[in-house]
Design a protein around this motif. Structure first.
Motif, PDB file in Angstrom:
ATOM      1  N   GLY A  16      21.018 -36.359  17.733  1.00  0.00           N
ATOM      2  CA  GLY A  16      19.981 -36.642  18.719  1.00  0.00           C
ATOM      3  C   GLY A  16      19.875 -35.546  19.761  1.00  0.00           C
ATOM      4  O   GLY A  16      18.770 -35.152  20.162  1.00  0.00           O
ATOM      5  N   VAL A  17      21.024 -35.028  20.197  1.00  0.00           N
ATOM      6  CA  VAL A  17      21.052 -33.933  21.172  1.00  0.00           C
ATOM      7  C   VAL A  17      20.378 -32.691  20.595  1.00  0.00           C
ATOM      8  O   VAL A  17      19.573 -32.023  21.258  1.00  0.00           O
ATOM      9  CB  VAL A  17      22.511 -33.641  21.592  1.00  0.00           C
ATOM     10  CG1 VAL A  17      22.645 -32.256  22.222  1.00  0.00           C
ATOM     11  CG2 VAL A  17      23.005 -34.718  22.554  1.00  0.00           C
ATOM     12  N   GLU A  18      20.683 -32.364  19.339  1.00  0.00           N
ATOM     13  CA  GLU A  18      20.100 -31.168  18.724  1.00  0.00           C
ATOM     14  C   GLU A  18      18.603 -31.330  18.497  1.00  0.00           C
ATOM     15  O   GLU A  18      17.832 -30.383  18.701  1.00  0.00           O
ATOM     16  CB  GLU A  18      20.813 -30.861  17.401  1.00  0.00           C
ATOM     17  CG  GLU A  18      22.233 -30.358  17.603  1.00  0.00           C
ATOM     18  CD  GLU A  18      22.921 -29.972  16.316  1.00  0.00           C
ATOM     19  OE1 GLU A  18      23.922 -29.243  16.374  1.00  0.00           O
ATOM     20  OE2 GLU A  18      22.468 -30.410  15.232  1.00  0.00           O
ATOM     21  N   ILE A  19      18.163 -32.517  18.090  1.00  0.00           N
ATOM     22  CA  ILE A  19      16.730 -32.747  17.897  1.00  0.00           C
ATOM     23  C   ILE A  19      15.992 -32.626  19.230  1.00  0.00           C
ATOM     24  O   ILE A  19      14.921 -32.014  19.314  1.00  0.00           O
ATOM     25  CB  ILE A  19      16.487 -34.128  17.255  1.00  0.00           C
ATOM     26  CG1 ILE A  19      16.989 -34.143  15.804  1.00  0.00           C
ATOM     27  CG2 ILE A  19      15.001 -34.488  17.296  1.00  0.00           C
ATOM     28  CD1 ILE A  19      16.958 -35.511  15.159  1.00  0.00           C
ATOM     29  N   ALA A  20      16.559 -33.214  20.286  1.00  0.00           N
ATOM     30  CA  ALA A  20      15.933 -33.129  21.607  1.00  0.00           C
ATOM     31  C   ALA A  20      15.825 -31.680  22.066  1.00  0.00           C
ATOM     32  O   ALA A  20      14.792 -31.257  22.609  1.00  0.00           O
ATOM     33  CB  ALA A  20      16.731 -33.954  22.613  1.00  0.00           C
ATOM     34  N   GLU A  21      16.885 -30.908  21.850  1.00  0.00           N
ATOM     35  CA  GLU A  21      16.864 -29.492  22.236  1.00  0.00           C
ATOM     36  C   GLU A  21      15.769 -28.740  21.481  1.00  0.00           C
ATOM     37  O   GLU A  21      15.016 -27.941  22.060  1.00  0.00           O
ATOM     38  CB  GLU A  21      18.226 -28.862  21.953  1.00  0.00           C
ATOM     39  CG  GLU A  21      18.299 -27.379  22.265  1.00  0.00           C
ATOM     40  CD  GLU A  21      18.776 -26.540  21.096  1.00  0.00           C
ATOM     41  OE1 GLU A  21      19.223 -25.411  21.336  1.00  0.00           O
ATOM     42  OE2 GLU A  21      18.670 -26.996  19.935  1.00  0.00           O
ATOM     43  N   GLN A  22      15.659 -28.971  20.170  1.00  0.00           N
ATOM     44  CA  GLN A  22      14.663 -28.270  19.370  1.00  0.00           C
ATOM     45  C   GLN A  22      13.240 -28.655  19.780  1.00  0.00           C
ATOM     46  O   GLN A  22      12.349 -27.799  19.848  1.00  0.00           O
ATOM     47  CB  GLN A  22      14.886 -28.566  17.890  1.00  0.00           C
ATOM     48  CG  GLN A  22      16.140 -27.925  17.324  1.00  0.00           C
ATOM     49  CD  GLN A  22      16.020 -26.424  17.243  1.00  0.00           C
ATOM     50  OE1 GLN A  22      15.171 -25.881  16.535  1.00  0.00           O
ATOM     51  NE2 GLN A  22      16.864 -25.722  17.977  1.00  0.00           N
ATOM     52  N   CYS A  23      13.028 -29.923  20.072  1.00  0.00           N
ATOM     53  CA  CYS A  23      11.698 -30.350  20.524  1.00  0.00           C
ATOM     54  C   CYS A  23      11.341 -29.702  21.854  1.00  0.00           C
ATOM     55  O   CYS A  23      10.183 -29.321  22.082  1.00  0.00           O
ATOM     56  CB  CYS A  23      11.649 -31.873  20.640  1.00  0.00           C
ATOM     57  SG  CYS A  23      11.658 -32.744  19.055  1.00  0.00           S
ATOM     58  N   ARG A  24      12.335 -29.577  22.727  1.00  0.00           N
ATOM     59  CA  ARG A  24      12.069 -28.926  24.006  1.00  0.00           C
ATOM     60  C   ARG A  24      11.742 -27.450  23.806  1.00  0.00           C
ATOM     61  O   ARG A  24      10.868 -26.893  24.488  1.00  0.00           O
ATOM     62  CB  ARG A  24      13.280 -29.091  24.927  1.00  0.00           C
ATOM     63  CG  ARG A  24      13.057 -28.564  26.341  1.00  0.00           C
ATOM     64  CD  ARG A  24      11.949 -29.319  27.037  1.00  0.00           C
ATOM     65  NE  ARG A  24      11.595 -28.717  28.319  1.00  0.00           N
ATOM     66  CZ  ARG A  24      10.367 -28.669  28.803  1.00  0.00           C
ATOM     67  NH1 ARG A  24       9.349 -29.191  28.126  1.00  0.00           N
ATOM     68  NH2 ARG A  24      10.131 -28.115  29.970  1.00  0.00           N
ATOM     69  N   LYS A  25      12.407 -26.803  22.867  1.00  0.00           N
ATOM     70  CA  LYS A  25      12.127 -25.401  22.565  1.00  0.00           C
ATOM     71  C   LYS A  25      10.717 -25.216  22.003  1.00  0.00           C
ATOM     72  O   LYS A  25      10.153 -24.123  22.081  1.00  0.00           O
ATOM     73  CB  LYS A  25      13.154 -24.856  21.568  1.00  0.00           C
ATOM     74  CG  LYS A  25      14.502 -24.536  22.193  1.00  0.00           C
ATOM     75  CD  LYS A  25      15.424 -23.863  21.196  1.00  0.00           C
ATOM     76  CE  LYS A  25      16.695 -23.371  21.871  1.00  0.00           C
ATOM     77  NZ  LYS A  25      17.590 -22.682  20.909  1.00  0.00           N
ATOM     78  N   MET A  26      10.160 -26.295  21.433  1.00  0.00           N
ATOM     79  CA  MET A  26       8.778 -26.250  20.944  1.00  0.00           C
ATOM     80  C   MET A  26       7.775 -26.476  22.073  1.00  0.00           C
ATOM     81  O   MET A  26       6.569 -26.504  21.837  1.00  0.00           O
ATOM     82  CB  MET A  26       8.579 -27.287  19.840  1.00  0.00           C
ATOM     83  CG  MET A  26       9.401 -27.038  18.586  1.00  0.00           C
ATOM     84  SD  MET A  26       9.199 -28.324  17.324  1.00  0.00           S
ATOM     85  CE  MET A  26       7.546 -27.945  16.713  1.00  0.00           C
TER      86      MET A  26
END
Length: 390
Positions: free
Chosen positions: A153-163
Motif C-alpha cells: 500500500g505504501v509503494e502504490i501510494a508513493e507511485q500514484c503521488r509520483k504520477m
C-alpha cells in the motif's frame, strides 16, 4: 507428453524449484507452465514501476534462451484447468495436456477482498497485466484512495503521488507498515509522506464504497473520501484454483507438511500459494525463493524441511531506504540498542543471548543492508555488527 517434473506457476517459487530440479536432475524432463503473457518476471517490481511504466521484458527473471539452454519446456499464456491425481495428468486452457511424475503447484496468491458493500469498485494489483491496465486508468484520474498501509500500500501510494495524483492512504492500522517498522520509523515514514503531499489517515475501518457518477466515495467513521479510483492492498491468501478441487486447500492456502508435500503423493506446493503456520512470513520474495528451493530438493529425492527463518523487507519510498529484518520474531525480553538516530539515518539491533536476531535500518544503503542481513544470519553480537556502520 510426459515429464518427470511439472511446475504450475512461474513465480519466484516455481522458477526456483525448476532451477533446483535441473541442478539435481540434469537429465530429467521438466515442464514449467506460466499463466501470464510474458516471460516469468520479478513481481515485486510492479509496485515500483507503476508511475514510470515498463515493457514486457523489463524485469524478466531469465531471458528466453535460458529455458532452451537448460532444456526447460516453457508453456506461456496458458492455465491449468484440471489435474487428474490418479492418472498424473493435467489439462491446459489451450488444449495441451501433460503427464507428470511429480508435480509442484506454485500458483501464488490472490488478494483478500474487503468484505464491504461496494467492494466491486475496488481494484487490486497482482500481475503485470493488471498493472498496465491500472496505469492507463490512473493517467485519466486526479484523486485516488489507497486502502491498506503495509509495504505494498505504501509503494502504490508513493507511485500514484509520483504520477501527480492527489493520494489518500487509509486503513485500519494505527501507523504505516506497523508489522515491519517500529514506532520511530513509522513516524519518520509518515513525515516523509506528508512532506511529499500524501494524505494519511489511520485506524479507519472502511464501511462501504459508493459510486456517484464517475466518482467514488470511500466511507469510514469520521471520514468520507471522494476520489476517481479506489485501490486496495489488504492482504493475500493462497490461490485456491486447482487446490480446492483436489481437496488440499486449507483456510488460507494449500495445506502441506514441512517438506512442502501435500497429502496427495507426488504433489507439492510452494510460495504464496502455501498455508503456513500463524506468525510465519508470507508474501515475501526471498521467502518464496526459499520454499521453491526446498520443494525442488524434496521432489528430486533429497530430504529438506522448511523452517521459520529470519526474513527481511526493503522499501524505498521517495528515494529513502528502509530495511527491516525479523522484526515480527522479536521477543519482549530481547535486548535492543539504537546505535544511531541522526542525519545518517537510524540503526537498531535486537539481541538474544549475545546473538543479533533482528534489525531496523533507515537512510543507509542496500549494500549496508546486505552486511546487516549477513550478520544476523551469522548471529554476530550486536556491538560487533554495528561497528560496520559506526
Amino acid at each position: 507428453m510426459k515429464y518427470d517434473y511439472a511446475v504450475i506457476g512461474a513465480c519466484k517459487a516455481g522458477l526456483t524449484a525448476v532451477e533446483t530440479l535441473r541442478e539435481r536432475a540434469p537429465e530429467a524432463s521438466i515442464l514449467l507452465i506460466n499463466g501470464e503473457d510474458r516471460l516469468p518476471y520479478k513481481r515485486t517490481q510492479l509496485t515500483k514501476k507503476l508511475a514510470s511504466g515498463f515493457s514486457p521484458d523489463d524485469f524478466s527473471l531469465k531471458d528466453e534462451g535460458w529455458y532452451s539452454d537448460n532444456s526447460i519446456e516453457l508453456w506461456n499464456n496458458t492455465r491449468v484447468l484440471e489435474i487428474d491425481k490418479e492418472k498424473h495428468e493435467l489439462i491446459c486452457s489451450d488444449g495441451r495436456t501433460a503427464v507428470w511424475g511429480k508435480l509442484l503447484i506454485a500458483t501464488g496468491a490472490i488478494p483478500f477482498q474487503v468484505d464491504i458493500p461496494g467492494r466491486e469498485f475496488v481494484k487490486h494489483l497482482r500481475s503485470a497485466a493488471d498493472t498496465e491496465i491500472l496505469r492507463a486508468e490512473l493517467l485519466s484520474c486526479r484523486r485516488v484512495a489507497v486502502i491498506g498501509q503495509g509495504v505494498e500500500g505504501v509503494e502504490i501510494a508513493e507511485q500514484c503521488r509520483k504520477m501527480g495524483l492527489e493520494v489518500h492512504l487509509t486503513g485500519r492500522d494505527s501507523r504505516l507498515m506497523q508489522r515491519w517498522l517500529n514506532q520511530r520509523l513509522s513516524g519518520k515514514l509518515l513525515s516523509l509522506f506528508k512532506s511529499e503531499g500524501v494524505h494519511c489517515s489511520f485506524s479507519r475501518d472502511v464501511s462501504n464504497i459508493t459510486k456517484e457518477g464517475d466518482h467514488y466515495r470511500v466511507h469510514s467513521p469520521g471520514e468520507v473520501l471522494e476520489v476517481d479510483i479506489v485501490l486496495a492492498s489488504t492482504g493475500i491468501r493462497g490461490n485456491p484454483a486447482l487446490a480446492e478441487a483436489l481437496g488440499i486447500y486449507g483456510k488460507k492456502g494449500i495445506a502441506c507438511d514441512t517438506s512442502l508435500q501435500t497429502r496427495i503423493q507426488d504433489i507439492y506446493a510452494a510460495g504464496d500459494a502455501v498455508e503456513v503456520p500463524s506468525g510465519w512470513p508470507r508474501g515475501l520474495w526471498h521467502w518464496a525463493e526459499y520454499q521453491g528451493r526446498t520443494a525442488g530438493m524434496n521432489m528430486s529425492g533429497e530430504s529438506q524441511k522448511i523452517e521459520n527463518i529470519p526474513t527481511r523487507l526493503k522499501c524505498e519510498p521517495f528515494g529513502k531506504f528502509y530495511f527491516s529484518m525479523a522484526l515480527p520474531d522479536v521477543n519482549e525480553d530481547d535486548k535492543s540498542t539504537v546505535f544511531f538516530d541522526d542525519k545518517r539515518g537510524y540503526l537498531k539491533i535486537f539481541e538474544r543471548e549475545g546473538r543479533s536476531v533482528a534489525a531496523l535500518m533507515e537512510g543507509l544503503s542496500k549494500d549496508d543492508s546486505k552486511i546487516l542481513e549477513k550478520g544476523i544470519h551469522q548471529g554476530m553480537p550486536a556491538e560487533s555488527l554495528a561497528s560496520s556502520f559506526i
